[in-house]
Design a protein around this motif. Structure first.
Motif, PDB file in Angstrom:
ATOM      1  N   UNK A  65       0.919  -1.099  -0.124  1.00 30.99           N
ATOM      2  CA  UNK A  65       0.057   0.103   0.106  1.00 30.99           C
ATOM      3  C   UNK A  65       0.763   1.377   0.043  1.00 30.99           C
ATOM      4  N   UNK A  66       1.958   1.425   0.734  1.00 29.93           N
ATOM      5  CA  UNK A  66       2.855   2.488   0.818  1.00 29.93           C
ATOM      6  C   UNK A  66       3.198   2.735  -0.504  1.00 29.93           C
ATOM      7  N   UNK A  67       3.931   1.597  -1.123  1.00 34.37           N
ATOM      8  CA  UNK A  67       4.702   1.918  -2.501  1.00 34.37           C
ATOM      9  C   UNK A  67       3.680   2.296  -3.434  1.00 34.37           C
ATOM     10  N   UNK A  68       2.458   1.633  -3.731  1.00 37.58           N
ATOM     11  CA  UNK A  68       1.349   1.978  -4.412  1.00 37.58           C
ATOM     12  C   UNK A  68       0.666   3.290  -4.410  1.00 37.58           C
ATOM     13  N   UNK A  69       0.604   3.838  -3.066  1.00 38.48           N
ATOM     14  CA  UNK A  69       0.034   5.101  -2.753  1.00 38.48           C
ATOM     15  C   UNK A  69       1.015   6.293  -2.529  1.00 38.48           C
ATOM     16  N   UNK A  70       2.342   6.031  -2.863  1.00 39.74           N
ATOM     17  CA  UNK A  70       3.408   6.633  -2.733  1.00 39.74           C
ATOM     18  C   UNK A  70       3.329   7.339  -0.876  1.00 39.74           C
ATOM     19  N   UNK A  71       3.118   6.589   0.162  1.00 35.48           N
ATOM     20  CA  UNK A  71       2.860   7.224   1.273  1.00 35.48           C
ATOM     21  C   UNK A  71       3.791   6.464   1.928  1.00 35.48           C
TER      22      UNK A  71
END
Length: 124
Positions: A65-71
């Motif tokens: 999720x952090x990779x795909x949302x850039x968070x």
């Protein structure tokens, strides 16, 4: 990249936040990514629960999720994941304290308006 003090402040702020997304047996899909991205833009701090019947662990879900949302991953604790993404145009959270930023009210709303009070008519 968050410093340890910023991460600590965000962990404190996340305690009062409600879980607004769940990762279930369907896993992580494009629709979920879009919704989480929109929530991050509006709130900056999002709490997600990974259900027991999910095919991915909380750690794996947090990484994807952090990779795909850039968070940034603030924390993974048990089955809960907390993500943070700063909104450069409209910051919602003060990173130093972890509290929501207080914005001044627009003019004409609430106390302290620029308009003087109208004078009351005297009764005879």
């Amino acid at each position: 990249m968050l410093t340890s003090k910023q991460r600590s402040a965000l962990k404190g702020a996340a305690q009062t936040e409600d879980t607004i997304f769940q990762v279930g047996k369907g896993g992580i899909n494009d629709n979920m990514i879009d919704q989480i991205s929109d929530a991050l833009k509006a709130r900056e701090l999002v709490k997600i629960k990974v259900l027991d019947n999910s095919m991915v662990s909380a750690q794996e879900a947090a990484a994807e999720l952090s990779e795909r949302t850039r968070s940034e991953v603030v924390q993974v604790i048990g089955s809960k994941v907390v993500l943070f993404k700063r909104n450069p145009q409209d910051p919602q959270i003060d990173l130093a304290t972890g509290k929501k930023a207080v914005k001044p009210a627009p003019k004409g709303i609430g106390r302290g308006t620029d308009k003087p009070k109208p004078k009351r008519k005297k009764r005879n």
